[in-house]
Design an enzyme around this catalytic site. Structure first.
Site, PDB file in Angstrom:
ATOM      1  N   ASN A 193     -10.147   0.078  -0.117  1.00  0.00           N
ATOM      2  CA  ASN A 193      -8.648   0.117   0.179  1.00  0.00           C
ATOM      3  C   ASN A 193      -8.406  -0.656  -1.300  1.00  0.00           C
ATOM      4  O   ASN A 193      -8.009  -1.850  -1.491  1.00  0.00           O
ATOM      5  CB  ASN A 193      -8.141  -0.960   1.001  1.00  0.00           C
TER       6      ASN A 193
ATOM      7  N   HIS B 266      -3.554   7.248   1.807  1.00  0.00           N
ATOM      8  CA  HIS B 266      -3.627   6.344   1.705  1.00  0.00           C
ATOM      9  C   HIS B 266      -4.694   6.165   2.332  1.00  0.00           C
ATOM     10  O   HIS B 266      -5.021   6.135   3.152  1.00  0.00           O
ATOM     11  CB  HIS B 266      -2.631   5.434   2.362  1.00  0.00           C
TER      12      HIS B 266
ATOM     13  N   CYS C  42       0.338  -0.752  -0.083  1.00  0.00           N
ATOM     14  CA  CYS C  42       0.186   0.287  -0.053  1.00  0.00           C
ATOM     15  C   CYS C  42       1.048   1.153   0.039  1.00  0.00           C
ATOM     16  O   CYS C  42       0.487   2.490  -0.424  1.00  0.00           O
ATOM     17  CB  CYS C  42      -1.028   0.305   1.346  1.00  0.00           C
TER      18      CYS C  42
HETATM   19  N1  COA Z   1     -18.863  -8.236   9.486  1.00  0.00           N
HETATM   20  C1  COA Z   1     -19.190  -8.112  10.526  1.00  0.00           C
HETATM   21  N2  COA Z   1     -18.256  -8.561  11.935  1.00  0.00           N
HETATM   22  C2  COA Z   1     -16.806  -8.962  11.690  1.00  0.00           C
HETATM   23  C3  COA Z   1     -16.441  -8.551   9.878  1.00  0.00           C
HETATM   24  C4  COA Z   1     -17.397  -8.142   9.073  1.00  0.00           C
HETATM   25  N3  COA Z   1     -16.974  -7.981   8.110  1.00  0.00           N
HETATM   26  N4  COA Z   1     -15.942  -8.632  10.476  1.00  0.00           N
HETATM   27  C5  COA Z   1     -15.069  -8.739  11.464  1.00  0.00           C
HETATM   28  N5  COA Z   1     -16.386  -9.085  12.735  1.00  0.00           N
HETATM   29  C6  COA Z   1     -16.434  -9.365  13.952  1.00  0.00           C
HETATM   30  C7  COA Z   1     -14.926 -10.486  14.265  1.00  0.00           C
HETATM   31  O1  COA Z   1     -15.331 -11.764  14.257  1.00  0.00           O
HETATM   32  C8  COA Z   1     -14.849  -9.416  16.560  1.00  0.00           C
HETATM   33  O2  COA Z   1     -16.133 -11.109  16.090  1.00  0.00           O
HETATM   34  P1  COA Z   1     -16.320 -10.967  18.136  1.00  0.00           P
HETATM   35  O3  COA Z   1     -15.623  -9.738  18.537  1.00  0.00           O
HETATM   36  O4  COA Z   1     -17.538 -11.634  17.856  1.00  0.00           O
HETATM   37  O5  COA Z   1     -14.662 -12.047  18.403  1.00  0.00           O
HETATM   38  C9  COA Z   1     -15.854  -8.561  16.156  1.00  0.00           C
HETATM   39  O6  COA Z   1     -16.266  -8.113  14.907  1.00  0.00           O
HETATM   40  C10 COA Z   1     -14.513  -7.538  16.053  1.00  0.00           C
HETATM   41  O7  COA Z   1     -12.585  -8.220  15.370  1.00  0.00           O
HETATM   42  P2  COA Z   1     -11.728  -7.302  15.244  1.00  0.00           P
HETATM   43  O8  COA Z   1     -11.118  -8.033  13.796  1.00  0.00           O
HETATM   44  O9  COA Z   1     -11.369  -6.708  16.657  1.00  0.00           O
HETATM   45  O10 COA Z   1     -12.558  -5.694  14.185  1.00  0.00           O
HETATM   46  P3  COA Z   1     -12.046  -4.699  13.630  1.00  0.00           P
HETATM   47  O11 COA Z   1     -12.648  -3.720  14.575  1.00  0.00           O
HETATM   48  O12 COA Z   1     -10.564  -4.369  14.276  1.00  0.00           O
HETATM   49  O13 COA Z   1     -12.136  -4.157  12.564  1.00  0.00           O
HETATM   50  C11 COA Z   1     -11.099  -4.480  10.574  1.00  0.00           C
HETATM   51  C12 COA Z   1     -11.586  -4.866  11.402  1.00  0.00           C
HETATM   52  C13 COA Z   1      -9.987  -4.835   9.599  1.00  0.00           C
HETATM   53  C14 COA Z   1     -12.081  -3.162   9.703  1.00  0.00           C
HETATM   54  C15 COA Z   1      -9.921  -3.115  11.397  1.00  0.00           C
HETATM   55  O14 COA Z   1      -9.305  -3.779  12.520  1.00  0.00           O
HETATM   56  C16 COA Z   1      -9.232  -1.703  10.751  1.00  0.00           C
HETATM   57  O15 COA Z   1      -9.517  -2.020   8.903  1.00  0.00           O
HETATM   58  N6  COA Z   1      -7.593  -3.008  10.364  1.00  0.00           N
HETATM   59  C17 COA Z   1      -6.907  -2.058   8.842  1.00  0.00           C
HETATM   60  C18 COA Z   1      -6.740  -2.823   8.084  1.00  0.00           C
HETATM   61  C19 COA Z   1      -5.853  -2.106   6.989  1.00  0.00           C
HETATM   62  O16 COA Z   1      -6.369  -1.370   6.770  1.00  0.00           O
HETATM   63  N7  COA Z   1      -4.885  -3.009   6.451  1.00  0.00           N
HETATM   64  C20 COA Z   1      -4.831  -1.937   5.647  1.00  0.00           C
HETATM   65  C21 COA Z   1      -3.374  -1.569   5.696  1.00  0.00           C
HETATM   66  S1  COA Z   1      -2.226  -0.900   4.065  1.00  0.00           S
END
Ligand code: COA
Length: 333
Positions: free
Chosen positions: A290, A260, A117
């Site tokens: 993204n 980004h 990215c």
């Molecule tokens: N829909 C509904 N629930 C979802 C889900 C979805 N698409 N994806 C995950 N969950 C659930 C998980 O299973 C978890 O459930 P639990 O509490 O029962 O175990 C809960 O939501 C929280 O999961 P978590 O992974 O902690 O969520 P989060 O708030 O961190 O959001 C992302 C997940 C991926 C959106 C977030 O972590 C993120 O954006 N991270 C950065 C990723 C990124 O930008 N990467 C590229 C960098 S260049």
């Protein structure tokens, strides 16, 4: 008075595949909701490459637009750089395919650059060095991705994030009087990497590392999203403030942040840290998802063509990606 060469953005271009995938479409594929995706990421929709397209098709479309807008012919380009994590083939590079498809026959160098990215910021930095040393005069810098091809469509915490697209800029060498403020051009770029974070965001298999199982997870992106989130927020805030300090610029002098586009919450945190108003932060993640190395040039092109970013304004580009890699570019447009 002595002068040196700096790089000026003379034109931009972009391309998004026709097919739009809404959050509602994802609701039918994995257990998720439009409300969850919007709340956690800010994403409403993303574009998905057609079955008969490859990354170079997206790159060529964006590049053609940039070349036309610059009023150039293909052979006016003397370096083609493509930032991509999703090249058409293992080899040759996507850049050489793009060079051929654009009809560039002047034998100029063409190569791909892989920094996930942060790829576009890396490519901009590399292109800038080529221009500053006098090796080339005009560089085509493209960020192009078909991430949908390396997405695990059954992993709900991952597949909701990504989109496909391409953006291009053309840099041209201009003379800069030493010691004078830059009126239009790249002021500085800063790029970094720390390979210890490989396992937090990666595709397990590759050309030299054969997949260990037939599991689709071996061939697609895997990510520890919340750990990536924390490092991304801290790193991006740090690179933004470091970039300004190194170049003796106060955040209040910035007109625009062109980040980004990974997650709206990450973008807003960086904008807030810099004391910028939301209206000074270019956001496309809601529409594009993204798109990795394509996200910054897509956002830049959108904000330039809709008239928001104007000549003479100061903008900070920043990115963070797998590796981890991160970087910034301070540009007076
Ligand atoms: N829909 C509904 N629930 C979802 C889900 C979805 N698409 N994806 C995950 N969950 C659930 C998980 O299973 C978890 O459930 P639990 O509490 O029962 O175990 C809960 O939501 C929280 O999961 P978590 O992974 O902690 O969520 P989060 O708030 O961190 O959001 C992302 C997940 C991926 C959106 C977030 O972590 C993120 O954006 N991270 C950065 C990723 C990124 O930008 N990467 C590229 C960098 S260049």
């Amino acid at each position: 008075m002595t002068s040196s060469r700096i790089s000026r953005i003379i034109a931009t271009g972009s391309y998004l595949p026709e097919r739009v995938m809404l959050n509602a479409d994802l609701e039918a594929m994995v257990e998720t909701t439009d409300a969850w995706i919007q709340e956690r990421t800010g994403i409403k929709q993303r574009h998905i490459i057609a079955d008969d397209q490859v990354t170079s098709d997206l790159a060529v479309a964006a590049a053609k637009q940039a070349i036309a807008r610059a009023g150039l012919t293909p052979n006016d380009i003397d370096l083609v750089l493509v930032a991509t994590t999703t090249p058409d083939k293992i080899f040759p590079s996507t850049a050489t395919i793009v060079q051929r498809e654009l009809g560039i026959t002047n034998s100029c160098p063409a190569f791909d650059l892989q920094a996930v990215c942060t790829g576009f910021v890396y490519a901009l930095s590399v292109a800038d060095q080529f221009i500053k040393t006098g090796m080339v005069k005009r560089t085509l810098v493209i960020g192009a991705e078909s991430l949908s091809r390396i997405t695990n469509w059954s992993d709900r915490s991952n597949c909701i994030l990504w989109g496909d697209g391409a953006g291009a800029v053309i840099l041209e060498a201009v003379a800069q009087q030493d010691g004078q403020p830059v009126k239009s051009g790249i002021i500085a770029t800063h790029i970094h990497a720390d390979g210890q974070y490989e396992q937090l965001l990666h595709v397990p298999s590759g050309p030299s590392r054969v997949a260990q199982t037939d599991d689709v997870a071996e061939r697609t992106m895997t990510m520890k999203g919340n750990e990536v989130f924390k490092v991304a927020v801290n790193t991006l805030s740090r690179i933004a403030t470091e970039t300004l300090a190194k170049n003796q610029i106060d955040a209040s002098e910035l007109d625009w942040l062109v980040p980004h586009q990974a997650n709206l919450r990450i973008i807003k945190a960086t904008g807030k840290k810099l004391g910028l108003d939301d209206s000074q932060v270019v956001v496309t993640v809601d529409q594009h998802g993204n798109t990795s190395s394509a996200s910054i040039p897509l956002a830049l092109d959108q904000a330039i063509t809709d008239g928001r970013i104007r000549r003479g304004q100061l903008m900070l580009l920043e990115a963070f990606g797998g590796g981890f890699t991160w970087g910034s570019a301070l540009i007076r447009y």
